[in-house]
Scaffold this motif. Structure first.
Motif, PDB file in Angstrom:
ATOM      1  N   LEU A 175      57.600  43.013  28.727  1.00 56.91           N
ATOM      2  CA  LEU A 175      56.643  43.882  29.404  1.00 56.91           C
ATOM      3  C   LEU A 175      56.953  45.341  29.107  1.00 56.91           C
ATOM      4  O   LEU A 175      57.985  45.868  29.530  1.00 56.91           O
ATOM      5  N   GLU A 176      56.049  45.999  28.382  1.00 58.47           N
ATOM      6  CA  GLU A 176      56.155  47.431  28.140  1.00 58.47           C
ATOM      7  C   GLU A 176      55.185  48.171  29.054  1.00 58.47           C
ATOM      8  O   GLU A 176      55.538  49.144  29.717  1.00 58.47           O
ATOM      9  N   PHE A 177      53.938  47.702  29.078  1.00 59.06           N
ATOM     10  CA  PHE A 177      52.931  48.205  30.010  1.00 59.06           C
ATOM     11  C   PHE A 177      52.378  47.021  30.789  1.00 59.06           C
ATOM     12  O   PHE A 177      52.141  45.956  30.231  1.00 59.06           O
ATOM     13  N   CYS A 178      52.155  47.211  32.072  1.00 61.92           N
ATOM     14  CA  CYS A 178      51.549  46.158  32.890  1.00 61.92           C
ATOM     15  C   CYS A 178      50.227  46.672  33.443  1.00 61.92           C
ATOM     16  O   CYS A 178      49.960  47.879  33.446  1.00 61.92           O
ATOM     17  N   THR A 234      51.867  40.665  34.508  1.00 61.13           N
ATOM     18  CA  THR A 234      51.076  40.443  33.295  1.00 61.13           C
ATOM     19  C   THR A 234      50.964  41.740  32.499  1.00 61.13           C
ATOM     20  O   THR A 234      50.744  42.813  33.068  1.00 61.13           O
ATOM     21  N   CYS A 235      51.099  41.630  31.186  1.00 64.32           N
ATOM     22  CA  CYS A 235      51.034  42.822  30.340  1.00 64.32           C
ATOM     23  C   CYS A 235      49.600  43.349  30.261  1.00 64.32           C
ATOM     24  O   CYS A 235      48.626  42.606  30.472  1.00 64.32           O
ATOM     25  N   SER A 236      49.476  44.602  29.947  1.00 70.35           N
ATOM     26  CA  SER A 236      48.167  45.255  29.909  1.00 70.35           C
ATOM     27  C   SER A 236      47.247  44.627  28.862  1.00 70.35           C
ATOM     28  O   SER A 236      46.045  44.473  29.082  1.00 70.35           O
ATOM     29  N   LYS A 237      47.815  44.226  27.734  1.00 68.63           N
ATOM     30  CA  LYS A 237      47.012  43.638  26.661  1.00 68.63           C
ATOM     31  C   LYS A 237      46.376  42.328  27.108  1.00 68.63           C
ATOM     32  O   LYS A 237      45.180  42.091  26.876  1.00 68.63           O
ATOM     33  N   CYS A 238      47.142  41.469  27.764  1.00 64.99           N
ATOM     34  CA  CYS A 238      46.611  40.186  28.239  1.00 64.99           C
ATOM     35  C   CYS A 238      45.565  40.386  29.327  1.00 64.99           C
ATOM     36  O   CYS A 238      44.553  39.680  29.366  1.00 64.99           O
ATOM     37  N   VAL A 239      45.800  41.345  30.227  1.00 65.76           N
ATOM     38  CA  VAL A 239      44.836  41.601  31.295  1.00 65.76           C
ATOM     39  C   VAL A 239      43.518  42.112  30.719  1.00 65.76           C
ATOM     40  O   VAL A 239      42.438  41.656  31.110  1.00 65.76           O
ATOM     41  N   VAL A 276      41.622  47.684  37.619  1.00 63.10           N
ATOM     42  CA  VAL A 276      43.058  47.527  37.408  1.00 63.10           C
ATOM     43  C   VAL A 276      43.650  48.855  36.963  1.00 63.10           C
ATOM     44  O   VAL A 276      42.975  49.694  36.355  1.00 63.10           O
ATOM     45  N   PHE A 277      44.910  49.017  37.279  1.00 67.12           N
ATOM     46  CA  PHE A 277      45.660  50.216  36.904  1.00 67.12           C
ATOM     47  C   PHE A 277      46.703  49.824  35.867  1.00 67.12           C
ATOM     48  O   PHE A 277      47.421  48.845  36.022  1.00 67.12           O
ATOM     49  N   VAL A 278      46.766  50.594  34.778  1.00 64.33           N
ATOM     50  CA  VAL A 278      47.683  50.312  33.678  1.00 64.33           C
ATOM     51  C   VAL A 278      48.758  51.386  33.642  1.00 64.33           C
ATOM     52  O   VAL A 278      48.456  52.582  33.568  1.00 64.33           O
ATOM     53  N   THR A 279      50.008  50.951  33.696  1.00 60.60           N
ATOM     54  CA  THR A 279      51.126  51.895  33.695  1.00 60.60           C
ATOM     55  C   THR A 279      52.322  51.290  32.979  1.00 60.60           C
ATOM     56  O   THR A 279      52.367  50.078  32.746  1.00 60.60           O
ATOM     57  N   ARG A 280      53.293  52.125  32.629  1.00 60.53           N
ATOM     58  CA  ARG A 280      54.488  51.629  31.945  1.00 60.53           C
ATOM     59  C   ARG A 280      55.305  50.777  32.910  1.00 60.53           C
ATOM     60  O   ARG A 280      55.509  51.143  34.068  1.00 60.53           O
ATOM     61  N   PHE A 281      55.779  49.642  32.419  1.00 63.54           N
ATOM     62  CA  PHE A 281      56.542  48.731  33.263  1.00 63.54           C
ATOM     63  C   PHE A 281      57.997  49.195  33.348  1.00 63.54           C
ATOM     64  O   PHE A 281      58.624  49.492  32.333  1.00 63.54           O
ATOM     65  N   ALA A 282      58.534  49.228  34.555  1.00 67.54           N
ATOM     66  CA  ALA A 282      59.924  49.649  34.763  1.00 67.54           C
ATOM     67  C   ALA A 282      60.593  48.775  35.817  1.00 67.54           C
ATOM     68  O   ALA A 282      61.364  49.260  36.654  1.00 67.54           O
ATOM     69  N   MET A 307      63.002  40.175  42.575  1.00 63.72           N
ATOM     70  CA  MET A 307      63.205  41.007  41.379  1.00 63.72           C
ATOM     71  C   MET A 307      62.147  40.661  40.343  1.00 63.72           C
ATOM     72  O   MET A 307      61.822  39.502  40.116  1.00 63.72           O
ATOM     73  N   SER A 308      61.585  41.668  39.679  1.00 63.38           N
ATOM     74  CA  SER A 308      60.503  41.469  38.726  1.00 63.38           C
ATOM     75  C   SER A 308      61.010  40.864  37.429  1.00 63.38           C
ATOM     76  O   SER A 308      62.110  41.142  36.977  1.00 63.38           O
ATOM     77  N   SER A 309      60.161  40.008  36.816  1.00 61.88           N
ATOM     78  CA  SER A 309      60.472  39.471  35.509  1.00 61.88           C
ATOM     79  C   SER A 309      60.163  40.532  34.457  1.00 61.88           C
ATOM     80  O   SER A 309      59.284  41.373  34.646  1.00 61.88           O
ATOM     81  N   ASP A 310      60.900  40.501  33.356  1.00 60.64           N
ATOM     82  CA  ASP A 310      60.688  41.485  32.303  1.00 60.64           C
ATOM     83  C   ASP A 310      59.767  40.978  31.206  1.00 60.64           C
ATOM     84  O   ASP A 310      59.629  41.620  30.163  1.00 60.64           O
ATOM     85  N   PHE A 311      59.128  39.815  31.410  1.00 54.72           N
ATOM     86  CA  PHE A 311      58.264  39.220  30.386  1.00 54.72           C
ATOM     87  C   PHE A 311      56.900  38.882  30.979  1.00 54.72           C
ATOM     88  O   PHE A 311      56.794  38.463  32.129  1.00 54.72           O
ATOM     89  N   CYS A 312      55.878  39.063  30.168  1.00 55.31           N
ATOM     90  CA  CYS A 312      54.509  38.753  30.590  1.00 55.31           C
ATOM     91  C   CYS A 312      54.388  37.255  30.849  1.00 55.31           C
ATOM     92  O   CYS A 312      54.829  36.431  30.035  1.00 55.31           O
ATOM     93  N   ILE A 313      53.768  36.881  31.957  1.00 61.35           N
ATOM     94  CA  ILE A 313      53.666  35.469  32.307  1.00 61.35           C
ATOM     95  C   ILE A 313      52.582  34.749  31.493  1.00 61.35           C
ATOM     96  O   ILE A 313      52.469  33.522  31.573  1.00 61.35           O
ATOM     97  N   ILE A 314      51.817  35.473  30.681  1.00 63.53           N
ATOM     98  CA  ILE A 314      50.821  34.828  29.813  1.00 63.53           C
ATOM     99  C   ILE A 314      51.338  34.683  28.387  1.00 63.53           C
ATOM    100  O   ILE A 314      51.428  33.578  27.851  1.00 63.53           O
TER     101      ILE A 314
END
Length: 304
Positions: free
Chosen positions: A13-16, A26-31, A53-59, A1-8
Motif C-alpha cells: 500500500l502506497e496510496f489508499c 484497499t489501494c487507490s488503484k483498485c478502488v 472517496v478520499f485518496v491519500t498516502r498510506f502510512a 494494526m493496519s495491514s501494509d498490503f492491498c486486500i485486493i
C-alpha cells in the motif's frame, strides 16, 4: 494494526482510498478500478455504498483520516482540481491524481494517450500492427492501459487456445474464449457462454431431469422437436405441437395425456385400453408371463 498490503491486489500500500466508513485496506488503484470499470461504489470491507472517496498516502496507523462531516465537503478539504470525477475520488497529492487520471483515459504503454478508443486502436495498428481482443476489452474488467495487445497470429491463438504468457496466461483455467458452434460466436468465459446457450438455444428438459449435470443444447426448437420425436414421446396432436414442449419420458405417460386431453372421441373401451398398464410376472420356475392391468391398480401372481 493496519495491514501494509492491498486486500485486493496484494501489492504494498502506497496510496489508499477510503470513504466515510474509514476502511483503508484497499489501494487507490483498485478502488478507482472498481468505481470506474466495474461501476461498484461499495467499500470492499463493509460493503456499504460510498458516494465519495478520499485518496491519500498510506502510512499505517498514521494514515490521514477524515470525519464523516468532512466527506460532505471534500472539495474544500482536498487540493483544488485534484479530483477524478468519474470515480468521485478526491486527492491530496497532485502527482498521484494525474497518474490515476491517466489510467482512466484512453492510454496504453505501447501507444500513448488519445482522446478516444478508436484513435488508440488506430495507433496500435499503425505502430505495432497489433490490436486488442474485443472480447477481453468488454469482459476483462481492467483499465484500457492494462489490456493485452496481440498481433493477428497471437490473437488467433488467444481466441482458440489461450496465451503463452502475460496476465491471461496466469488466469486460472483460461484456455481461450469458448465458442458457440451454432452462432460461431465466442464469449469471455464459460459463464457468459452458459448464459447465451440457455437464453438463445434449447435444452431437453427430460434429458436434463435424468442427468442434471450434463448440458446438451439444440440450435433451435425445430432441432429439439426432432430430438423429442426420436428419443422421447411427443404428442402429435396439432394443438400440442403448436404449444410446444408437450412431450413425455414414457409411452404410458403419453397415452394418459392423450386420453385426458384429446379423448373426447374415444370410446370407453378405447380409453380403458389406452390407460392399461403393461405388466409382467415371473413364476417360481423362471417363466415370464405378460399381461396388463388397469392404471392405478395392482396385480400379483405366484405360480406353483
Amino acid at each position: 494494526m493496519s495491514s501494509d498490503f492491498c486486500i485486493i491486489c496484494a501489492d504494498p500500500l502506497e496510496f489508499c482510498a477510503f470513504g466515510a466508513c474509514g476502511h483503508k485496506e484497499t489501494c487507490s488503484k483498485c478502488v478507482v478500478r472498481l468505481r470506474t470499470v466495474l461501476k461498484n461504489t461499495k467499500c470492499v470491507v463493509c460493503q456499504q455504498p460510498q458516494p465519495k472517496v478520499f485518496v491519500t498516502r498510506f502510512a499505517g496507523d498514521y494514515t490521514r483520516s477524515l470525519g464523516a462531516a468532512e466527506f460532505e465537503h471534500l472539495e474544500a478539504t482536498t487540493l483544488k482540481n485534484c479530483q477524478l470525477k468519474e470515480a468521485q475520488a478526491h486527492f491530496d497529492d497532485a502527482r498521484h491524481c494525474e497518474e490515476l487520471k491517466g489510467l482512466c483515459s484512453f492510454a496504453h504503454p505501447l501507444a500513448g494517450s488519445f482522446s478516444s478508443l478508436k484513435a488508440l486502436k488506430q495507433e496500435l495498428k499503425r505502430r505495432h500492427n497489433a490490436e486488442f481482443c474485443s472480447i477481453c476489452l468488454e469482459g476483462r474488467k481492467v483499465f484500457v492501459g492494462e489490456q493485452v495487445v496481440y498481433t493477428k497470429q497471437q490473437l488467433l491463438r488467444h481466441m482458440k487456445q489461450g496465451d503463452d504468457d502475460g496476465p491471461m496466461a496466469r488466469a486460472v483455467g483460461f484456455k481461450g474464449h469458448p465458442l458457440c458452434n451454432y452462432c460461431n460466436t465466442r464469449f469471455y468465459g464459460e459463464n457468459e457462454q452458459f448464459e447465451h446457450m440457455t437464453r438463445v438455444h434449447e435444452e431437453c428438459f427430460i434429458c436434463k431431469r435424468r442427468n442434471p449435470h450434463k448440458h446438451v443444447y439444440f440450435e433451435d426448437y425445430a432441432a429439439l422437436e426432432r430430438h423429442f420425436k426420436d428419443e422421447h414421446h411427443i404428442c402429435q396432436n396439432q394443438e400440442c405441437l403448436d404449444k410446444k414442449f408437450v412431450v413425455f419420458s414414457t409411452e404410458q405417460e403419453l397415452k394418459t395425456h392423450v386420453v385426458r386431453e384429446h379423448g373426447g372421441s374415444m370410446t370407453k373401451a378405447e380409453k380403458k385400453l389406452a390407460l392399461a398398464l403393461e405388466t409382467g410376472f415371473t413364476t417360481r420356475d423362471g417363466r415370464t408371463l405378460a399381461g396388463s392391468g388397469p392404471r392405478g391398480g395392482s396385480r400379483s401372481s405366484v405360480a406353483n
